[in-house]
Design an enzyme around this catalytic site. Structure first.
Site, mmCIF file in Angstrom:
data_model
loop_
_atom_site.group_PDB
_atom_site.id
_atom_site.type_symbol
_atom_site.label_atom_id
_atom_site.label_comp_id
_atom_site.label_asym_id
_atom_site.label_seq_id
_atom_site.Cartn_x
_atom_site.Cartn_y
_atom_site.Cartn_z
ATOM 1 N N ASP A 1 -42.141 40.682 -16.112
ATOM 2 C CA ASP A 1 -42.314 41.942 -15.375
ATOM 3 C C ASP A 1 -40.949 42.295 -14.784
ATOM 4 O O ASP A 1 -40.022 41.469 -14.791
ATOM 5 C CB ASP A 1 -43.382 41.725 -14.269
ATOM 6 C CG ASP A 1 -43.793 43.009 -13.553
ATOM 7 O OD1 ASP A 1 -43.438 44.111 -14.030
ATOM 8 O OD2 ASP A 1 -44.469 42.906 -12.503
ATOM 9 N N ARG B 1 -56.205 48.263 -20.514
ATOM 10 C CA ARG B 1 -56.463 48.688 -19.130
ATOM 11 C C ARG B 1 -57.685 49.605 -19.089
ATOM 12 O O ARG B 1 -58.509 49.522 -18.181
ATOM 13 C CB ARG B 1 -55.250 49.442 -18.552
ATOM 14 C CG ARG B 1 -53.973 48.642 -18.426
ATOM 15 C CD ARG B 1 -54.090 47.515 -17.429
ATOM 16 N NE ARG B 1 -54.473 47.982 -16.105
ATOM 17 C CZ ARG B 1 -53.645 48.526 -15.213
ATOM 18 N NH1 ARG B 1 -52.364 48.648 -15.479
ATOM 19 N NH2 ARG B 1 -54.071 48.905 -14.019
ATOM 20 N N HIS C 1 -52.287 42.234 -8.586
ATOM 21 C CA HIS C 1 -52.542 43.295 -9.569
ATOM 22 C C HIS C 1 -53.679 42.812 -10.490
ATOM 23 O O HIS C 1 -53.478 42.531 -11.673
ATOM 24 C CB HIS C 1 -51.274 43.591 -10.364
ATOM 25 C CG HIS C 1 -51.302 44.916 -11.082
ATOM 26 N ND1 HIS C 1 -52.370 45.792 -11.013
ATOM 27 C CD2 HIS C 1 -50.384 45.509 -11.889
ATOM 28 C CE1 HIS C 1 -52.097 46.853 -11.746
ATOM 29 N NE2 HIS C 1 -50.903 46.714 -12.284
ATOM 30 N N ARG D 1 -54.234 51.994 -4.620
ATOM 31 C CA ARG D 1 -52.958 51.328 -4.934
ATOM 32 C C ARG D 1 -52.061 51.527 -3.725
ATOM 33 O O ARG D 1 -51.784 52.662 -3.333
ATOM 34 C CB ARG D 1 -52.312 51.927 -6.183
ATOM 35 C CG ARG D 1 -50.853 51.537 -6.329
ATOM 36 C CD ARG D 1 -50.246 51.900 -7.663
ATOM 37 N NE ARG D 1 -50.752 51.048 -8.713
ATOM 38 C CZ ARG D 1 -50.175 50.921 -9.915
ATOM 39 N NH1 ARG D 1 -49.076 51.594 -10.202
ATOM 40 N NH2 ARG D 1 -50.699 50.129 -10.825
ATOM 41 N N CYS E 1 -46.617 44.165 -18.363
ATOM 42 C CA CYS E 1 -47.578 45.130 -17.818
ATOM 43 C C CYS E 1 -47.072 46.559 -17.903
ATOM 44 O O CYS E 1 -47.883 47.495 -17.873
ATOM 45 C CB CYS E 1 -47.951 44.763 -16.392
ATOM 46 S SG CYS E 1 -46.581 44.834 -15.224
ATOM 47 N N GLN F 1 -54.725 44.519 -13.976
ATOM 48 C CA GLN F 1 -53.748 44.306 -15.047
ATOM 49 C C GLN F 1 -53.904 42.917 -15.670
ATOM 50 O O GLN F 1 -53.904 42.767 -16.893
ATOM 51 C CB GLN F 1 -52.327 44.467 -14.498
ATOM 52 C CG GLN F 1 -51.242 44.203 -15.533
ATOM 53 C CD GLN F 1 -51.178 45.278 -16.598
ATOM 54 O OE1 GLN F 1 -51.042 46.445 -16.273
ATOM 55 N NE2 GLN F 1 -51.281 44.901 -17.868
HETATM 56 N N1 CP Z 1 -49.013 48.351 -15.422
HETATM 57 C C1 CP Z 1 -49.361 49.317 -14.546
HETATM 58 O O1 CP Z 1 -50.104 49.088 -13.583
HETATM 59 O O2 CP Z 1 -48.867 50.535 -14.834
HETATM 60 P P1 CP Z 1 -48.837 51.808 -13.881
HETATM 61 O O3 CP Z 1 -47.921 51.465 -12.730
HETATM 62 O O4 CP Z 1 -48.289 52.902 -14.748
HETATM 63 O O5 CP Z 1 -50.232 52.084 -13.396
HETATM 64 N N1 NVA Z 2 -44.713 44.258 -10.276
HETATM 65 C C1 NVA Z 2 -44.722 45.677 -10.598
HETATM 66 C C2 NVA Z 2 -45.908 46.012 -11.436
HETATM 67 C C3 NVA Z 2 -45.999 47.460 -11.847
HETATM 68 C C4 NVA Z 2 -47.235 47.777 -12.619
HETATM 69 C C5 NVA Z 2 -44.720 46.484 -9.314
HETATM 70 O O1 NVA Z 2 -45.439 46.113 -8.377
HETATM 71 O O2 NVA Z 2 -44.003 47.469 -9.242
#
Ligand code: CP
Ligand code: NVA
Length: 308
Positions: free
Chosen positions: A222, A290, A132, A105, A262, A135
């Site tokens: 989101d 997930r 993502h 990530r 999400c 997700q």
């Molecule tokens: N939705 C999601 O990816 O959550 P986290 O940031 O907690 O992993």
């Molecule tokens: N769009 C958000 C998603 C978090 C899971 C981010 O990138 O922070």
């Protein structure tokens, strides 16, 4: 472990064909129902690199790896040398000599491509600024769980044209459902991904959230400021005025529409508390999914599980 160049990565949704995605959903369903009894990751190690925070992604990958018989190692930028500038390519080469898969990530999507290019083990994208994919696959599993199918459904995306919106575009490109996005000017999704999706599916971009949500079977939003955009929070709050998914906006969707987010969510910003905590919200199933979809992905890319 012996390095192999025949591995497969999961960096974006189109890395799987449509048939493979359908197979992946079936495998996910078996994971979820507890009828998948193989432990394809016995003796295997997943390295998890997190340069951004995570609750769901980290726990789902760690628990999922363990449930499949393997072991996961959590590596944050405070602990590993990437945080002090060690090149991504070198990190990929070193980890490939010791582990059987890498999940990452991070911020810049091309960093994930670079990691995958230099790794001899499968690489899984756990979120970038652009994508993502895990997700959105969990979201589609949730749609199938609650509405029976994703086919012929209208999905509405209300808010920022961010990593989630881009992965929804990729999913529409592969699976062909209707996708209507409403984003304020200046916050559009990636232009190339939008154009590609529009060639393959009924994908529309609106400025008025009421247009996008009209008759939708799935309403999805989101946060307005994603990880790394915290200093833009105030400017974004202004730009996204009128984009809150509240009961009034929800009433324009199909009466049996489900609400997805999400998470983490900011109640009172992108979604009102009565919607996210209300009867149409399926966000806790979505979060649970997930685990199931990520187990399916791990089983396929690291555990030799066949699809279809
Ligand atoms: N939705 C999601 O990816 O959550 P986290 O940031 O907690 O992993
Ligand atoms: N769009 C958000 C998603 C978090 C899971 C981010 O990138 O922070």
């Amino acid at each position: 472990m012996s390095p192999s160049h025949s591995h497969r990565d999961f960096l974006t949704i189109p890395d799987f064909t449509k048939d493979e995605l359908i197979g992946l959903f079936a495998l996910t369903d078996r994971m979820k129902r507890g009828v998948h009894v193989r432990r394809p990751l016995v003796g295997k190690i997943l390295a998890m690199i997190f340069l951004k925070s995570s609750t769901r992604t980290r726990v789902a990958f760690e628990v999922g790896t363990n449930q499949l018989g393997g072991h996961a190692i959590f590596l944050s930028d405070r602990d590993i040398q990437i945080g002090r500038g060690e090149p991504i390519a070198d990190t990929a080469r070193v980890l490939s000599r010791m582990v059987d898969g890498i999940m990452i990530r991070t911020y810049t999507h091309s960093d994930v491509d670079e990691l995958a290019r230099h790794a001899d083990v499968p690489v899984i994208n756990g979120l970038t600024d652009l994508q993502h994919p895990c997700q959105v696959l969990a979201d589609i599993v949730t749609v199938r769980q609650h509405l029976g199918t994703h086919e012929g459904k209208k999905i509405a995306w209300i808010g920022d044209g961010n990593n989630m919106a881009n992965s929804w575009l990729d999913a529409a490109y592969r699976l062909g459902f209707d996708l209507a996005l409403a984003c304020p000017e200046g916050y559009d999704p990636d232009a190339a991904l939008l154009a590609r999706a529009q060639k393959h599916a009924n994908v529309t971009l609106h400025r008025d959230p009421r247009e996008a949500i009209a008759g939708a079977h799935v309403v999805n939003t989101d946060v307005w400021a994603s990880m790394g955009q915290e200093e833009e929070q105030a400017a974004r709050a202004k730009a996204f005025a009128g984009f809150t998914v509240d009961a009034k906006l929800m009433s324009a969707a199909s009466p049996d529409a489900i609400f997805l987010h999400c998470l983490p969510a900011h109640r009172g910003e992108e979604v009102s508390a009565d919607v996210i905590d209300g009867p149409q919200s399926v966000v806790w199933d979505e979060a649970e999914n997930r685990l199931h979809i990520q187990k399916a992905i791990l089983a396929v890319v690291m555990g030799g599980e066949r699809l279809g």
